[in-house]
Design an enzyme around this catalytic site. Structure first.
Site, PDB file in Angstrom:
ATOM      1  N   LEU A 139      -7.516  -5.938   1.842  1.00  0.00           N
ATOM      2  CA  LEU A 139      -7.541  -4.714   1.045  1.00  0.00           C
ATOM      3  C   LEU A 139      -7.555  -3.540   2.013  1.00  0.00           C
ATOM      4  CD1 LEU A 139     -10.230  -5.509  -1.706  1.00  0.00           C
ATOM      5  CD2 LEU A 139      -7.743  -5.546  -1.976  1.00  0.00           C
ATOM      6  N   ASP A 140      -6.975  -2.424   1.591  1.00  0.00           N
ATOM      7  CA  ASP A 140      -7.024  -1.220   2.410  1.00  0.00           C
ATOM      8  C   ASP A 140      -8.479  -0.812   2.641  1.00  0.00           C
ATOM      9  OD1 ASP A 140      -4.263  -1.185   2.277  1.00  0.00           O
ATOM     10  OD2 ASP A 140      -4.201   0.233   0.612  1.00  0.00           O
ATOM     11  N   LYS A 141      -8.715  -0.083   3.704  1.00  0.00           N
ATOM     12  CA  LYS A 141     -10.078   0.289   4.087  1.00  0.00           C
ATOM     13  C   LYS A 141     -10.836   0.981   2.960  1.00  0.00           C
ATOM     14  CE  LYS A 141     -12.657   2.575   7.798  1.00  0.00           C
ATOM     15  NZ  LYS A 141     -12.566   3.283   9.098  1.00  0.00           N
TER      16      LYS A 141
END
Length: 303
Positions: A139-141
């Site tokens: 997942l993106d940060k």
């Protein structure tokens, strides 16, 4: 000093569906296990059935128990980082963790310590377990929600294949700028790198195939927002963010793709994961609670 991890042994029960199959066919055709791993397990005599060393071509019977002992794989690269994480599901094969915002999924630089992988290493260390850390997807940060980690080499290989074959249902919730009118729709638009920006992606004819299925759950006219559910048929970097911006409804808070800065991050949460467990054959349905304070999605759905 953490004791070295002992060799990991798992127990897999033989169900009716596998009755009559051989160990060899179970590994190769049912689990699609890597040839290198199968060869190692076989040559090193690491598989047994009930109380006897496995005969790889002999038919299995329902009720048999398969025992697989994996080579010792110590975590020598991910530094355990003391922080609290929320475990959504766990068994001897896999771990599903609810990632908070502001935390990368995995280590990108040497000696990095504040990623989810570091936190998982610390969690396992608390169980006197120093195994290799294996994330199945990312997942993106600044995106929150459920991420799968494999606990051994075989579950890693199988879950990777399941993800590639779209056998793991991934459901996201998002808030987008603007009021959408269609109740359900699918975005099919290939995604590639944006050569003008180091991290941004864009819809590109030469990009990788990307498919996102969308459903409008609610519109909020007074805030000019749409509350939507997205299901991924592919898993490209920034896929939902790029697709929603492409059709003119960027995620609220997602300034990289043109969203209004009304939240401190993009309003995107990996809400659910669902799949048939490759070893128990039971359906796993996991829901990741919201972690933001205040909760971005709280006015629209229960935690």
């Amino acid at each position: 000093m953490l004791k070295q991890q002992q060799e990991c042994t798992i127990n897999v029960h033989v169900y009716d569906q596998w009755s009559g199959m051989s160990i060899q066919s179970l590994f190769r055709t049912q689990w699609l296990a890597p040839k290198k791993l199968v060869h190692q397990l076989r040559m090193e005599k690491r598989v047994s059935v009930n109380d006897s060393l496995a005969i790889w071509t002999a038919p299995l019977e329902a009720g048999d128990d398969i025992f697989i002992t994996f080579p010792n794989e110590l975590n020598n690269t991910i530094i355990p980082f003391k922080t609290t994480i929320q475990i959504v599901y766990e068994d001897e094969h896999l771990l599903i963790v609810n990632k908070p915002a502001g935390m990368a999924t995995h280590v990108n630089e040497q000696n990095e310590m504040d990623t989810l992988a570091n936190a998982v290493a610390f969690y396992l260390q608390g169980q006197n377990d120093n195994r290799k850390i294996r994330h199945i997807h990312r997942l993106d940060k600044e995106t929150t929600g459920a991420i799968i980690f494999a606990k051994h080499a075989l579950s890693h290989a199988i879950l990777d294949q399941m993800l590639e074959n779209n056998e793991i249902d991934r459901t996201y919730l998002a808030l987008t700028d603007g009021l959408m009118k269609k109740s359900t729709f699918t975005i099919r638009a290939p995604i590639g790198r944006d050569r003008h920006h180091p991290t941004r992606r864009r819809v590109s004819e030469t990009g990788q195939q990307a498919v996102t299925h969308c459903k409008i759950l609610k519109t909020i006219p007074e805030k000019q927002l749409s509350f939507i559910e997205c299901k991924l048929a592919t898993g490209r970097t920034h896929q939902i963010r790029v697709h929603m911006a492409h059709i003119g409804f960027p995620l609220a808070g997602d300034q990289l793709y043109g969203g209004r800065p009304i939240f401190q991050r993009q309003a995107l949460h990996a809400r659910k994961l669902a799949f048939v467990h490759p070893f128990t054959l039971k359906r796993i349905d996991c829901t990741a609670p919201f972690l933001d304070k205040p909760y971005i999605f709280e006015p629209f759905v229960k935690r």
